[in-house]
Design a protein around this motif. Structure first.
Motif, PDB file in Angstrom:
ATOM      1  N   CYS A  30       5.859  -9.433  56.871  1.00  0.00           N
ATOM      2  CA  CYS A  30       7.272  -9.515  56.489  1.00  0.00           C
ATOM      3  C   CYS A  30       7.696  -8.184  55.885  1.00  0.00           C
ATOM      4  CB  CYS A  30       7.487 -10.631  55.477  1.00  0.00           C
ATOM      5  SG  CYS A  30       7.131 -12.265  56.133  1.00  0.00           S
ATOM      6  N   SER A  31       8.710  -7.568  56.490  1.00  0.00           N
ATOM      7  CA  SER A  31       9.134  -6.231  56.079  1.00  0.00           C
ATOM      8  C   SER A  31      10.617  -6.164  55.761  1.00  0.00           C
ATOM      9  CB  SER A  31       8.817  -5.244  57.214  1.00  0.00           C
ATOM     10  OG  SER A  31       9.264  -3.942  56.891  1.00  0.00           O
ATOM     11  N   ASN A  32      10.972  -5.180  54.938  1.00  0.00           N
ATOM     12  CA  ASN A  32      12.392  -4.872  54.749  1.00  0.00           C
ATOM     13  C   ASN A  32      12.917  -4.266  56.058  1.00  0.00           C
ATOM     14  OD1 ASN A  32      10.781  -2.496  54.288  1.00  0.00           O
ATOM     15  ND2 ASN A  32      12.511  -1.506  53.310  1.00  0.00           N
ATOM     16  N   HIS A  33      14.236  -4.159  56.176  1.00  0.00           N
ATOM     17  CA  HIS A  33      14.838  -3.728  57.450  1.00  0.00           C
ATOM     18  C   HIS A  33      15.928  -2.701  57.173  1.00  0.00           C
ATOM     19  CE1 HIS A  33      15.680  -3.799  61.600  1.00  0.00           C
ATOM     20  NE2 HIS A  33      16.213  -4.993  61.753  1.00  0.00           N
ATOM     21  N   ASN A  74      16.486   0.179  59.568  1.00  0.00           N
ATOM     22  CA  ASN A  74      16.864   0.957  60.744  1.00  0.00           C
ATOM     23  C   ASN A  74      16.499   0.189  62.011  1.00  0.00           C
ATOM     24  OD1 ASN A  74      16.354   3.155  62.906  1.00  0.00           O
ATOM     25  ND2 ASN A  74      17.271   4.341  61.245  1.00  0.00           N
ATOM     26  N   ASN A  75      17.207   0.473  63.105  1.00  0.00           N
ATOM     27  CA  ASN A  75      16.889  -0.179  64.389  1.00  0.00           C
ATOM     28  C   ASN A  75      15.473   0.139  64.864  1.00  0.00           C
ATOM     29  OD1 ASN A  75      19.286  -1.564  64.840  1.00  0.00           O
ATOM     30  ND2 ASN A  75      20.273   0.205  65.765  1.00  0.00           N
ATOM     31  N   ASP A 125      12.823   0.107  63.041  1.00  0.00           N
ATOM     32  CA  ASP A 125      11.808  -0.549  62.201  1.00  0.00           C
ATOM     33  C   ASP A 125      10.735  -1.302  62.991  1.00  0.00           C
ATOM     34  OD1 ASP A 125      13.059   0.460  59.957  1.00  0.00           O
ATOM     35  OD2 ASP A 125      14.012  -1.431  59.389  1.00  0.00           O
ATOM     36  N   PRO A 126      11.096  -2.101  64.010  1.00  0.00           N
ATOM     37  CA  PRO A 126      10.026  -2.801  64.742  1.00  0.00           C
ATOM     38  C   PRO A 126       9.030  -1.831  65.382  1.00  0.00           C
ATOM     39  CG  PRO A 126      12.158  -3.756  65.275  1.00  0.00           C
ATOM     40  CD  PRO A 126      12.425  -2.505  64.478  1.00  0.00           C
ATOM     41  N   PHE A 176      11.560  -9.625  59.860  1.00  0.00           N
ATOM     42  CA  PHE A 176      12.406  -8.939  58.892  1.00  0.00           C
ATOM     43  C   PHE A 176      13.218 -10.035  58.229  1.00  0.00           C
ATOM     44  CE2 PHE A 176      11.464  -5.949  62.300  1.00  0.00           C
ATOM     45  CZ  PHE A 176      10.917  -4.906  61.559  1.00  0.00           C
ATOM     46  N   GLU A 212      15.311 -10.395  55.991  1.00  0.00           N
ATOM     47  CA  GLU A 212      16.747 -10.240  55.702  1.00  0.00           C
ATOM     48  C   GLU A 212      17.601 -10.639  56.908  1.00  0.00           C
ATOM     49  OE1 GLU A 212      17.057  -6.249  53.160  1.00  0.00           O
ATOM     50  OE2 GLU A 212      15.386  -6.281  54.592  1.00  0.00           O
ATOM     51  N   THR A 247      18.889  -8.973  59.203  1.00  0.00           N
ATOM     52  CA  THR A 247      19.687  -7.880  59.742  1.00  0.00           C
ATOM     53  C   THR A 247      19.390  -6.630  58.932  1.00  0.00           C
ATOM     54  OG1 THR A 247      21.924  -7.229  60.410  1.00  0.00           O
ATOM     55  CG2 THR A 247      21.731  -8.347  58.295  1.00  0.00           C
ATOM     56  N   ARG A 248      19.786  -5.486  59.475  1.00  0.00           N
ATOM     57  CA  ARG A 248      19.535  -4.226  58.767  1.00  0.00           C
ATOM     58  C   ARG A 248      20.346  -4.142  57.483  1.00  0.00           C
ATOM     59  NH1 ARG A 248      21.882  -0.219  61.514  1.00  0.00           N
ATOM     60  NH2 ARG A 248      22.680  -1.730  62.980  1.00  0.00           N
TER      61      ARG A 248
END
Length: 192
Positions: A38-41, A43-44, A46-47, A110, A112, A114-115
């Motif tokens: 599970c990561s913060n988001h 930028n597009n 990020d994946p 992610f 959240e 969304t970014r």
């Protein structure tokens, strides 16, 4: 060599020099069994960044709109992504995510949804808690520390797996569990 491995190698060659990606804590990702990252988001990309930083292949949920783009729509599923309808409970995406974990694979999320527009950590959605409590997966928090600046340095930090035993025993709600996960991400952002 499968397409995921090939794409990971190729994108590493591009992204590592462009953003000088520094990975911290990759050893915190278990080498076998199911894992939920599970990561913060911010930028597009990020994946891609999380994918090239992790030692194991990651399956990501991706907004369903990507699957309608010509060519990209055929490519994305081959890169371990599956569609999710945003803004609603998507039972099919939840089922697919649980299957990824049941099959001892790595699911990347992610929470959240969304970014972040300002780079700050937003509120997590219940999906992360759903997967964490409905599976036996190791839950690994991840922090992407930017900004994305050409030839700057981007840091990807994988924290130690969160102890889920108490939450699972107490049958904590998906929302409560997501909050614990988000706090772990926040701690990584503050520490690094």
């Amino acid at each position: 060599m499968n397409l995921y491995t090939f794409a990971k190698g190729l994108t590493s060659l591009v992204f590592n020099p462009l953003y000088r990606v520094k990975v911290v804590g990759a050893e915190n990702i278990p080498t076998s069994g199911s894992v939920l990252i599970c990561s913060n988001h911010i930028n597009n990309f990020d994946p891609i960044i999380v994918g090239i930083s992790a030692p194991r292949p990651i399956h990501f949920m991706a907004k369903e709109e990507l699957f309608r783009v010509p060519l990209l729509g055929q490519l994305v599923p081959k890169l371990n992504a599956f569609p999710v309808k945003r803004g609603m409970s998507d039972r099919e995406a939840l089922r697919k995510g649980l299957k990824v974990l049941k099959d001892d694979n790595v699911l990347g999320l992610f929470p959240e949804g969304t970014r972040s527009k300002d780079g700050k950590l937003g509120k997590g959605l219940a999906g992360a808690g759903f997967f964490a409590t409905r599976s036996e997966a190791a839950v690994v928090p991840c922090a992407i520390i930017g900004p994305y600046k050409l030839f700057g340095q981007l840091k990807v930090v994988f924290g130690e797996p969160i102890d889920m035993n108490r939450l699972r025993e107490q049958k904590a709600s998906a929302e409560e569990t997501t909050e614990v996960i988000m706090n772990s991400i926040k701690e990584l952002l503050e520490k690094y």
